[in-house]
Each structure stands twice: as structure tokens, then as C-alpha cells.
Design a protein around this motif. Structure first.
Motif, mmCIF file in Angstrom:
data_model
loop_
_atom_site.group_PDB
_atom_site.id
_atom_site.type_symbol
_atom_site.label_atom_id
_atom_site.label_comp_id
_atom_site.label_asym_id
_atom_site.label_seq_id
_atom_site.Cartn_x
_atom_site.Cartn_y
_atom_site.Cartn_z
ATOM 1 N N ILE A 361 0.837 -1.257 0.153
ATOM 2 C CA ILE A 361 -0.017 -0.081 -0.207
ATOM 3 C C ILE A 361 1.006 1.140 0.113
ATOM 4 N N PRO A 362 0.382 2.599 -0.463
ATOM 5 C CA PRO A 362 1.212 3.658 -0.280
ATOM 6 C C PRO A 362 1.777 3.813 1.155
ATOM 7 N N ARG A 363 2.816 4.277 1.014
ATOM 8 C CA ARG A 363 3.534 4.609 2.291
ATOM 9 C C ARG A 363 2.548 5.490 3.436
ATOM 10 N N GLY A 364 2.097 6.717 2.771
ATOM 11 C CA GLY A 364 1.233 7.446 3.582
ATOM 12 C C GLY A 364 0.170 6.753 4.132
ATOM 13 N N MET A 365 -0.400 5.643 3.776
ATOM 14 C CA MET A 365 -1.520 5.038 4.442
ATOM 15 C C MET A 365 -1.079 3.779 5.363
ATOM 16 N N ILE A 366 0.194 3.793 5.565
ATOM 17 C CA ILE A 366 0.687 2.555 6.505
ATOM 18 C C ILE A 366 -0.100 2.520 7.800
ATOM 19 N N GLY A 367 -0.439 3.891 8.357
ATOM 20 C CA GLY A 367 -1.046 3.948 9.687
ATOM 21 C C GLY A 367 -2.487 3.699 9.681
ATOM 22 N N GLU A 368 -3.105 3.526 8.704
ATOM 23 C CA GLU A 368 -4.626 3.457 8.290
ATOM 24 C C GLU A 368 -5.077 2.033 8.088
ATOM 25 N N GLN A 369 -4.312 0.985 8.489
ATOM 26 C CA GLN A 369 -4.454 -0.326 8.477
ATOM 27 C C GLN A 369 -5.643 -0.518 9.344
ATOM 28 N N SER A 370 -6.729 -1.402 9.197
ATOM 29 C CA SER A 370 -7.769 -1.493 9.919
ATOM 30 C C SER A 370 -7.099 -2.422 11.274
ATOM 31 N N LYS A 371 -6.307 -3.072 11.133
ATOM 32 C CA LYS A 371 -5.671 -4.031 12.224
ATOM 33 C C LYS A 371 -5.059 -3.079 13.202
#
Length: 376
Positions: A361-371
Motif C-alpha cells: 500500500i502507499p507509504r502514507g497509508m501505512i497507519g490506516e490499516q484496520s488492524k
């Protein structure tokens, strides 16, 4: 022309006296041309210092230097002439005269070393081209192997190469003399010299015609037993003189002086480690000198500089190159199109984002993972 004067002369077919230019020595010119070809094959990038690191600039100036710095040639021929003059014809010096038009760079003209002289002036110097003096800031002056007395002037490798070049020329003359010489018969026929018939050239010729010359190959000779004696001998060969060993040693000496791997001159086998060391220890220093001189004399912006792209010269296995690119890609350090550029492929849409391992996934979205935010 840079060369040396030889006065030693031996056997008539092996005489090598007279002036010899280093440019006429096959080993030396091979090494110099390999260095010049490699440096001239690298693209020249115009770079700029920024707060986020150095970035490449593409404008008319960068195109001028990298594509057509010289109106009668290309970057390849222009840089090749600089390197060859520095290492060989210019005895450590190469001079280029910039031509401007309205304050903008219009042309860079490589000057024949025979038209250039250097005049010390206090702690500095002036460059004379066809008798016209120029201040060092008005020309590009590239040097190799600085002179300890005049650091602003190169001294080349003429002195170091003189003796080994003479040896290589003598070896070539010796080999040529052996190949062309008539004084190496494999059969000797002894005759009674007291007989008048054999004491003159005409008589000996009649001897060969009457007794030795035959119409068929392998036909036996019939000769008088009391007047003739036939012996077979082994003539002296080049191996007996150890010419090959001497030539190999001299080639290694030339390679060491000029900083090229011996296999460039035909001695030994190709080695990747030796080639990469050659790029780092010989090609890079000469390229850096060209970069710095052009940056110093041609650029007004203090944040800009020229840089050769040396990565293309190193020997890479495609598997190793792909592995490194893949590792950088999955760690978010390189984009997909940068990876494709490394492997010689054209860019594709959608591969300009930095991704990181975890479903890519794009690096900027790494913290938005549901887990990570309470989701299952």
C-alpha cells in the motif's frame, strides 16, 4: 607530440633508433583510449543542492553540456579529446576555449596541445594559445598528475612510460625481424670449399639446382658422399629469447602506470572486482577533475554543479541489480518506475508512488490499516 628518443641500434632488422611518439605504442594507446572511451560514455548531469538533497536539473545549459558542447562534435567526442590530451598528447594538460554569445555559453573548443603553452607568472600562470595570452579563468584547463613544482600544470606519464615503451617497441621489432629474417635455415649442407665449383655464388647455385632442387615434394636427394654432408638444425625461436614473458611484464607495467587492469592489454582474464576497482580508482578521479573544472569555470549559481553518471560503468549481474532494486522498492526507497529505469525499461502509469511491504500500500497509508485502529 609526447614521446621519447632512442639511439640504440643492433642488428640491421632490429634497429629502433629515432624519435617515437607514445601515441604510436599499441599498448599505451589501447589503455588511454579505453579510459577516454569510458569517461566520454558517461552522461553529464547538471545538479542542484537543495534542502532535501541534490536534484537533477534539465534545462538548455544541461543539454548544451551533455549533448552538444562542441559544435563540430558531441559530448562523447568532446570528452574523449579532453581525456586523451590530458593523458597523452598534452603531457598531462588539456585546454578548452569557451566561446560566449550575449553572456551565454555558445561553444567549447578543444585546443590542439601543440598550439598551447603555459607561462608562469608569480604564483599563478597564463595560458598562451597561438601566442595570445589568456588568464586561467578565461579557459578550461584540465590536468592529470600535477607537477610538484607547478601544481597548476599537469606532467602526464611521459617519464614513467618512456623506458617501458622503448622495451615494447624493441620486442615488436625483434619479433618482426625474426618473422622476416632469411637467416634461419632448417637444413645446412656442408660442401668442400676447396673445390672451385663451390667457391663462388654461381657454383653454389648450380649445386642446388643439380643436387638439391627436386620436382616432387619428398623426393630423396642424391649427393656425392665425399663432397657433401647434410645436417638438420633447430633455429633459435622467440620462445628461446623469452620475448613473450618480457612483453607480458612490460604490459603489466604500462597497466600499473596508467591504472588499467592488465586484461585490458590482453594479459590475464577478466575479473569483475578488478574492473570495478578500475572504475573507482582511475576513471572516477579523472572524471571528478573534469566535473570540478567545468563547475568552477562555467557555472555562476553556487548551488549548481556538474556530475558524471558513473553507475553505468560498473559491472553488474542483472540478477544482482534486480535484487537490489527490489529490496529498495519494497522498503519504500525507490518507486516502481525507478526500478524499471535501473533495469532498462520504460516507465508505466501507476508506478510513481513509494510503497512499503504490507500488501504494497502507499507509504502514507501505512497507519490506516484496520488492524492498527481496532478493526479485525
Amino acid at each position: 607530440a609526447v614521446g621519447f628518443l632512442t639511439t640504440d641500434c643492433g642488428w640491421e632488422t632490429l634497429c629502433v633508433q629515432g624519435y617515437t611518439s607514445l601515441a604510436h605504442n599499441p599498448e599505451i594507446i589501447t589503455a588511454v583510449n579505453r579510459i577516454a572511451t569510458l569517461i566520454s560514455s558517461m552522461t553529464i548531469h547538471l545538479m542542484a543542492n537543495t534542502d532535501k538533497g541534490d536534484v537533477r536539473i534539465k534545462n538548455e545549459l544541461s543539454r548544451k553540456i551533455d549533448i552538444n558542447p562542441y559544435r563540430y562534435g558531441t559530448r562523447q567526442t568532446f570528452v574523449h579529446a579532453i581525456v586523451r590530451n590530458s593523458l597523452l598528447d598534452g603531457d598531462g594538460n588539456a585546454v578548452v576555449l569557451p566561446v560566449t554569445n550575449g553572456g551565454l555559453l555558445d561553444d567549447l573548443i578543444p585546443i590542439d596541445p601543440g598550439r598551447v603553452s603555459f607561462m608562469p607568472e608569480g604564483y599563478g600562470y597564463k595560458v598562451s594559445i597561438d601566442g595570445i595570452p589568456y588568464h586561467p579563468d578565461q579557459v578550461l584547463h584540465f590536468i592529470v598528475n600535477p607537477d610538484p613544482k607547478y601544481p597548476w600544470k599537469g606532467q602526464g606519464f611521459r617519464v614513467a612510460l618512456r623506458d617501458v615503451a622503448a622495451n615494447l617497441k624493441q620486442a615488436a621489432a625483434t619479433e618482426k625481424g625474426f618473422m622476416e629474417s632469411k637467416w634461419k635455415p632448417s637444413i645446412i649442407v656442408k660442401v668442400d670449399g676447396m673445390i672451385d665449383e663451390f667457391s663462388s655464388p654461381e657454383g653454389r647455385k648450380r649445386l642446388l639446382e643439380n643436387y638439391i632442387n627436386t620436382d616432387k615434394a619428398g623426393e630423396p636427394w642424391l649427393i656425392p658422399a665425399d663432397q657433401f654432408s647434410v645436417e638438420q638444425i633447430k633455429p633459435l625461436s622467440l620462445s628461446d629469447l623469452a620475448i613473450a614473458d618480457v612483453v607480458q611484464l612490460d604490459k603489466r607495467t604500462v597497466a600499473a602506470i596508467l591504472g588499467v587492469p592488465p586484461f585490458v592489454l590482453g594479459v590475464g582474464d577478466f575479473e569483475s572486482a578488478a574492473w570495478n576497482n578500475f572504475i573507482s580508482s582511475t576513471i572516477m578521479p579523472i572524471a571528478k577533475g573534469i566535473e570540478q573544472e567545468m563547475t568552477k569555470k562555467l557555472l555562476l549559481n553556487p548551488d549548481w554543479y556538474f556530475r558524471f553518471n558513473t553507475r553505468s560503468l560498473y559491472t553488474y549481474d542483472i540478477t544482482q541489480l534486480s535484487q537490489v532494486a527490489t529490496d529498495l522498492y519494497v522498503r519504500g526507497i525507490m518507486t516502481g518506475n525507478e526500478v524499471r529505469d535501473w533495469t532498462g525499461q520504460s516507465p508505466k502509469d501507476g508506478l510513481d508512488d513509494l510503497v512499503i511491504l504490507e500488501n504494497y500500500i502507499p507509504r502514507g497509508m501505512i497507519g490506516e490499516q484496520s488492524k492498527l485502529i481496532g478493526g479485525e
